[in-house]
Design a protein around this motif. Sequence first.
Motif, mmCIF file in Angstrom:
data_model
loop_
_atom_site.group_PDB
_atom_site.id
_atom_site.type_symbol
_atom_site.label_atom_id
_atom_site.label_comp_id
_atom_site.label_asym_id
_atom_site.label_seq_id
_atom_site.Cartn_x
_atom_site.Cartn_y
_atom_site.Cartn_z
ATOM 1 N N PHE A 93 1.142 -1.091 0.135
ATOM 2 C CA PHE A 93 0.024 -0.051 -0.211
ATOM 3 C C PHE A 93 0.802 1.161 -0.053
ATOM 4 C CE2 PHE A 93 1.107 -0.365 4.494
ATOM 5 C CZ PHE A 93 1.160 0.825 4.921
ATOM 6 N N THR A 94 0.371 2.330 -0.520
ATOM 7 C CA THR A 94 0.765 3.619 -0.325
ATOM 8 C C THR A 94 -0.239 4.783 -0.238
ATOM 9 O OG1 THR A 94 2.895 3.290 -1.672
ATOM 10 C CG2 THR A 94 2.078 5.646 -1.424
ATOM 11 N N ALA A 95 -0.092 5.629 0.823
ATOM 12 C CA ALA A 95 -1.384 6.598 0.952
ATOM 13 C C ALA A 95 -0.821 7.636 1.364
ATOM 14 C CB ALA A 95 -2.171 6.015 1.984
ATOM 15 N N LYS A 96 -1.291 8.839 1.119
ATOM 16 C CA LYS A 96 -1.118 10.135 1.366
ATOM 17 C C LYS A 96 -1.987 11.005 2.325
ATOM 18 C CE LYS A 96 -1.831 11.595 -3.348
ATOM 19 N NZ LYS A 96 -1.232 12.293 -4.814
ATOM 20 N N HIS A 121 -6.114 -4.549 0.428
ATOM 21 C CA HIS A 121 -7.232 -3.669 1.187
ATOM 22 C C HIS A 121 -6.582 -3.995 2.844
ATOM 23 C CE1 HIS A 121 -9.289 -2.425 -2.381
ATOM 24 N NE2 HIS A 121 -9.107 -3.651 -2.784
ATOM 25 N N HIS A 122 -5.469 -3.947 2.977
ATOM 26 C CA HIS A 122 -5.062 -4.205 4.694
ATOM 27 C C HIS A 122 -4.905 -2.971 5.401
ATOM 28 C CE1 HIS A 122 -5.436 -8.577 3.607
ATOM 29 N NE2 HIS A 122 -4.634 -8.320 2.708
ATOM 30 N N TYR A 123 -4.727 -1.986 4.487
ATOM 31 C CA TYR A 123 -4.542 -0.515 5.041
ATOM 32 C C TYR A 123 -5.834 0.262 5.264
ATOM 33 C CZ TYR A 123 -3.427 4.438 5.620
ATOM 34 O OH TYR A 123 -3.468 5.809 6.087
ATOM 35 N N SER A 124 -6.166 0.772 6.084
ATOM 36 C CA SER A 124 -7.477 1.573 6.413
ATOM 37 C C SER A 124 -7.261 3.139 6.345
ATOM 38 C CB SER A 124 -8.095 1.324 7.657
ATOM 39 O OG SER A 124 -9.263 2.089 8.049
ATOM 40 N N PRO A 125 -7.732 3.754 5.319
ATOM 41 C CA PRO A 125 -7.461 5.280 5.291
ATOM 42 C C PRO A 125 -8.339 5.807 6.378
ATOM 43 C CG PRO A 125 -9.083 4.521 3.547
ATOM 44 C CD PRO A 125 -8.307 3.391 4.283
ATOM 45 N N ASN A 126 -9.214 5.410 7.191
ATOM 46 C CA ASN A 126 -10.170 5.701 7.971
ATOM 47 C C ASN A 126 -9.526 5.853 9.533
ATOM 48 O OD1 ASN A 126 -12.348 6.125 6.376
ATOM 49 N ND2 ASN A 126 -12.676 3.778 6.747
ATOM 50 N N THR A 127 -8.560 4.974 9.586
ATOM 51 C CA THR A 127 -7.552 4.688 11.034
ATOM 52 C C THR A 127 -6.333 5.048 10.776
ATOM 53 O OG1 THR A 127 -7.636 2.550 10.699
ATOM 54 C CG2 THR A 127 -9.551 3.073 12.032
ATOM 55 N N PHE A 130 -2.341 -0.238 9.448
ATOM 56 C CA PHE A 130 -2.067 -1.326 8.546
ATOM 57 C C PHE A 130 -2.327 -2.568 9.460
ATOM 58 C CE2 PHE A 130 0.679 -4.787 7.181
ATOM 59 C CZ PHE A 130 0.083 -5.234 5.930
ATOM 60 N N THR A 131 -3.007 -3.575 9.024
ATOM 61 C CA THR A 131 -3.151 -4.915 9.789
ATOM 62 C C THR A 131 -2.838 -5.921 8.841
ATOM 63 O OG1 THR A 131 -5.185 -3.695 10.701
ATOM 64 C CG2 THR A 131 -5.020 -6.343 10.818
ATOM 65 N N ALA A 132 -1.572 -6.647 9.681
ATOM 66 C CA ALA A 132 -1.331 -8.079 8.963
ATOM 67 C C ALA A 132 -2.039 -9.044 8.540
ATOM 68 C CB ALA A 132 0.215 -8.239 9.764
ATOM 69 N N PRO A 133 -2.326 -9.362 7.252
ATOM 70 C CA PRO A 133 -3.075 -10.597 7.022
ATOM 71 C C PRO A 133 -2.395 -11.871 7.256
ATOM 72 C CG PRO A 133 -2.209 -9.813 5.061
ATOM 73 C CD PRO A 133 -1.831 -8.570 6.215
ATOM 74 N N ILE A 134 -1.271 -12.041 7.308
ATOM 75 C CA ILE A 134 -0.347 -13.276 7.429
ATOM 76 C C ILE A 134 0.703 -12.968 8.503
ATOM 77 C CG2 ILE A 134 -1.683 -14.380 5.487
ATOM 78 C CD1 ILE A 134 1.207 -13.883 4.222
ATOM 79 N N ASN A 135 1.192 -13.878 8.805
ATOM 80 C CA ASN A 135 2.645 -14.045 9.459
ATOM 81 C C ASN A 135 3.753 -13.805 8.179
ATOM 82 O OD1 ASN A 135 1.427 -14.797 11.699
ATOM 83 N ND2 ASN A 135 1.850 -16.853 11.879
ATOM 84 N N ALA A 136 4.454 -12.851 8.485
ATOM 85 C CA ALA A 136 5.327 -12.647 7.240
ATOM 86 C C ALA A 136 6.388 -11.390 7.671
ATOM 87 C CB ALA A 136 4.484 -12.060 6.021
ATOM 88 N N THR A 137 7.298 -10.918 6.787
ATOM 89 C CA THR A 137 8.084 -9.971 6.954
ATOM 90 C C THR A 137 7.699 -8.745 6.128
ATOM 91 O OG1 THR A 137 10.050 -11.501 7.450
ATOM 92 C CG2 THR A 137 10.436 -9.254 6.848
ATOM 93 N N GLY A 187 -2.579 -10.140 12.701
ATOM 94 C CA GLY A 187 -3.525 -9.145 13.386
ATOM 95 C C GLY A 187 -2.466 -8.072 13.921
ATOM 96 N N ASP A 188 -1.292 -7.985 13.736
ATOM 97 C CA ASP A 188 -0.439 -7.132 14.126
ATOM 98 C C ASP A 188 -0.624 -5.735 13.431
ATOM 99 O OD1 ASP A 188 0.825 -8.333 16.220
ATOM 100 O OD2 ASP A 188 2.662 -8.970 15.030
ATOM 101 N N GLU A 189 -0.672 -4.602 14.006
ATOM 102 C CA GLU A 189 -1.010 -3.442 13.519
ATOM 103 C C GLU A 189 0.329 -2.423 13.529
ATOM 104 O OE1 GLU A 189 -5.840 -3.327 14.659
ATOM 105 O OE2 GLU A 189 -4.156 -2.146 15.867
ATOM 106 N N VAL A 190 0.445 -1.618 12.331
ATOM 107 C CA VAL A 190 1.439 -0.506 12.277
ATOM 108 C C VAL A 190 0.921 0.570 11.629
ATOM 109 C CG1 VAL A 190 3.666 -0.187 10.959
ATOM 110 C CG2 VAL A 190 3.055 -2.661 11.711
ATOM 111 N N TRP A 191 1.189 1.673 12.276
ATOM 112 C CA TRP A 191 0.686 3.252 11.835
ATOM 113 C C TRP A 191 2.006 4.088 12.082
ATOM 114 C CZ3 TRP A 191 -1.087 0.667 16.160
ATOM 115 C CH2 TRP A 191 -1.111 1.179 17.520
ATOM 116 N N VAL A 192 1.391 5.349 11.751
ATOM 117 C CA VAL A 192 2.223 6.524 11.978
ATOM 118 C C VAL A 192 1.546 7.391 13.008
ATOM 119 C CG1 VAL A 192 3.580 8.452 11.006
ATOM 120 C CG2 VAL A 192 3.514 6.445 9.832
ATOM 121 N N ARG A 193 2.375 7.967 14.080
ATOM 122 C CA ARG A 193 1.785 8.938 14.993
ATOM 123 C C ARG A 193 2.462 9.890 15.428
ATOM 124 N NH1 ARG A 193 1.464 5.070 20.451
ATOM 125 N NH2 ARG A 193 3.577 5.129 21.185
#
Length: 218
Positions: A93-96, A121-127, A130-137, A187-193
Amino acid sequence: MGIIYISLSLCVCSALISISCCSEILDTHKILQTLEAQQHAISQLTNQVLQLKGELQSQKRQMDETSERLRECSRNKRMLLENPYEGALKVGFTAKLSKHMLNLGNNQAILFDYIVTNIGHHYSPNTGVFTAPINATYYFSASILSHTNELLQTEIVKNGIREVMIYSYDNDHEQGSNSVVLQLNIGDEVWVRHLGMVGTKVYGNGWSTFSGFKISDD
């Protein structure tokens, strides 16, 4: 006496002729019945042949479809063997930020609301999460533009825990950026704050962005 004999003979002959005629009529009737029965049997056999023909055609179509599915499976298997990640789940994803965010609160999430790319569609522009859909790097990066003469500190967090920080400050607009590679579980979540109470404004208009994508499966 002779006359009587002749009369009897004529009667006998007439009787024989009548019997013969009746016999011929009976034989003809039997032949017609036999022919009718044979025609009925032929008609039934014809219907059975047509039914069998239809069933054979249907079975042939099914066999052709099965063969095509087997060929498709074989092609897919060959593609997977040639490229093991071809059938893997794709995530990116990329969002601005379309508008300025002002009066940021303590640890407030920055909502990158304009989607450029959102595969899966694992990134939400409303919140902004990003929510991880699978175990991965995964790889994440963020670029944050500050307003003129405004100090701004932000951070990329995983499940609310800081991973890397971003600093933006100058006499004019200044853009700070940072990136991080993370191993995430489903289910892990990543965001910028916003980091603490340092600065209150993020410059929008597409200058501030947040991106991420899956590098490899665990």
